[in-house]
Enzyme design. Structure first.
Site, PDB file in Angstrom:
ATOM      1  N   ASP A 168      -8.922  -2.218   3.667  1.00 50.29           N
ATOM      2  CA  ASP A 168      -9.130  -1.037   4.512  1.00 50.29           C
ATOM      3  C   ASP A 168      -8.765   0.271   3.817  1.00 50.29           C
ATOM      4  O   ASP A 168      -9.175   1.348   4.284  1.00 50.29           O
ATOM      5  CB  ASP A 168      -8.314  -1.159   5.806  1.00 50.29           C
ATOM      6  N   GLY A 192      -5.834  -5.797   5.482  1.00 49.75           N
ATOM      7  CA  GLY A 192      -6.912  -4.841   5.623  1.00 49.75           C
ATOM      8  C   GLY A 192      -8.110  -5.309   6.412  1.00 49.75           C
ATOM      9  O   GLY A 192      -8.756  -4.515   7.106  1.00 49.75           O
ATOM     10  N   THR A 238       0.877  -1.161   0.000  1.00 50.86           N
ATOM     11  CA  THR A 238       0.000   0.000   0.000  1.00 50.86           C
ATOM     12  C   THR A 238       0.916   1.213   0.000  1.00 50.86           C
ATOM     13  O   THR A 238       2.074   1.104   0.361  1.00 50.86           O
ATOM     14  CB  THR A 238      -0.857   0.013   1.291  1.00 50.86           C
TER      15      THR A 238
END
Lengths: 320, 320
Positions: B207, B230, B176
């Site tokens: 998430d 997530g 990410t």
């Protein structure tokens, strides 16, 4: 053995009594009572809060009187996109789906995501396919449509053409269903399901499938299911914030939920409501609109249902 | 005038140094420095935290060394589905997109949703269409593919066939990018963007696009951007929980973020990390994995970048 309790809501966009025939209100209250009874049967028989929540929400999804499942709002494009989530306060496990089109009971798909996938949230067509593979009931998108929602969409589009969209009441637009429960082992659970709002843009996702915003449950503290303008609920992580106020600031359920609904959310001049239960089985259902379809059965077994300010005590149920 | 600060991460799934040639690490650090400089230029010139965050995240999206934009992970189906969100701590306004396929810089689409729609979150093809109508750069899905991700997917599928999927390291799967910033008017902002994880099921949303889970910012308290598995971050509303610990329990930024990463999340034996900044410009970047690509420039103007435990002090920048 823990006290047991169930609380439900049918959205804070309940219209003025005068806008619908009395027959509709009678049916609305009857369906709220059906949802409460189905959950109480689970809880009183020693079943789980998770099963009770799923059962109550599925009853409300099947009713045409609420904006979820059959009776869901229509998008700008004239079809339906549904969202739902569920959370198990015992494990913090959760499941959710968003922007689905073919799942008869979105709450059951949310639970299947939780229990039968490695995902927490699945979006769009992929979620419809997942539900089909999981053996859930699949319907044509038209199954969700009711004459009342079709009229609401036409009325909103007419207002939009006249440039008076702001005059559309909350009642014509929003709506959600949800449930919270406490079971005899002290486990909490929460679930929420919606069609979004009438005339919503395709792809729009609100707070309902967002764990922490529309739905939250943690054993020993609270379970929360929200209804209102979802964008603001996401910005304030409302359901998790209720938990955080109780866990970190020592507020009671009533203090935490009143603060969210009447202080934080009302400041945005939006319709807002929720139902919540704490670890002792206390149920609260604050809302800042004209009405919020709701009901609860506390540890004393007394069933209450309501659509506007007045609360009706329906009956007292036994705990088996 | 407020102190200014920028913090960024490139995911907590950084592999062992030995797994990639030194040239890759040099480039990774150079791209982190580019992202920091682009954000610092905004902040030092009196620009907004929101612009700084968008600029830093877009640089990381364009780099093949991070799992977002070009270089994003591949799904089970061998293509890309991207998620992103951004939040303005000054107003609590936020925007997000999930499961998109055609938007070159998802972080810019998240911001466009915030500023140019009535929605907060738009899912799937509808979000791609929204971005196109908003005039953002649209690319073929193949633009996001790099040879390294193609090899990682092939390796994961081979392991899955051999039944050794559990042996796949965090480095082969997750990733990410994110940024947090404090500007000269004291405004905080946070943004996060991802391709999810290699071999993810279609439709899976983590998430990153969930305000409260992967991203959160509120003036006077903190801005947070997360990286890790997530599903667990959503269950704990991690980014909002950091805010809540500071706001309701009086914890410092370091206490709140260490508690989340090393107590709450590590208990699940998952990879977890985040970058966060408080209202005084203190930046923290805790992680529980072998490495997390990251960097920051604090109020003193000193730029730091790192991929593993060791932190390199690159240079000291002027505040104009």
């Amino acid at each position: 053995m823990s006290p047991i309790a169930i609380g439900i809501h049918g959205g804070c966009g309940t219209p003025d009594r005068a806008l619908l025939p009395e027959h509709d209100w009678t049916q609305t209250r009857a369906h709220l009572a059906d949802a409460l009874r189905s959950a109480w049967d689970v809880l009183a028989g020693g079943g789980s809060a998770l099963d009770a929540v799923e059962s109550a929400v599925a009853v409300l999804e099947d009713s045409p009187h609420f904006n979820a499942g059959h009776g869901a709002a229509l998008t700008e494009a004239g079809d339906h996109e549904l969202d739902a989530s569920i959370m198990d306060g015992a494990t913090t496990e959760a499941g959710a789906i968003c922007a689905v089109r073919r799942i008869r009971n979105p709450i059951r798909a949310a639970r299947a995501v939780m229990e039968r996938s490695d995902c927490l949230l699945i979006a769009g067509d992929a979620a419809d396919r997942f539900a089909r593979q999981a053996g859930l009931a699949i319907v044509d998108n038209g199954y969700f449509t009711t004459e009342r929602r079709r009229q609401a969409l036409a009325s909103l589009k007419a207002r939009a053409r006249r440039g008076t969209i702001a005059a559309a009441s909350e009642a014509e637009r929003h709506g959600t269903v949800g449930a919270v429960a406490l079971d005899s082992r002290g486990n909490l659970a929460a679930g929420t399901s919606t069609g979004g709002f009438n005339n919503k843009p395709p792809g729009r996702v609100g707070d309902t499938p967002i764990i922490g915003a529309g739905t939250y449950a943690r054993n020993g503290v609270c379970a929360v299911s929200c209804t209102g303008q979802g964008e603001i609920f996401i910005r304030h992580a409302v359901a998790h914030d209720v938990w955080a106020r109780m866990r970190y600031a020592g507020e009671t359920l009533k203090q935490a939920t009143d603060a969210q609904v009447f202080d934080v959310l009302s400041a945005y001049k939006i319709g807002a409501g929720l139902v919540a239960v704490d670890a002792a089985g206390r149920v609260v259902a604050p809302f800042n609109t004209l009405g919020m379809a709701r009901g609860w059965i506390g540890p004393d077994g007394a069933m209450h249902v309501a659509t506007h300010k007045e609360v009706e005590r329906v009956s007292v149920l036994e705990r088996a």
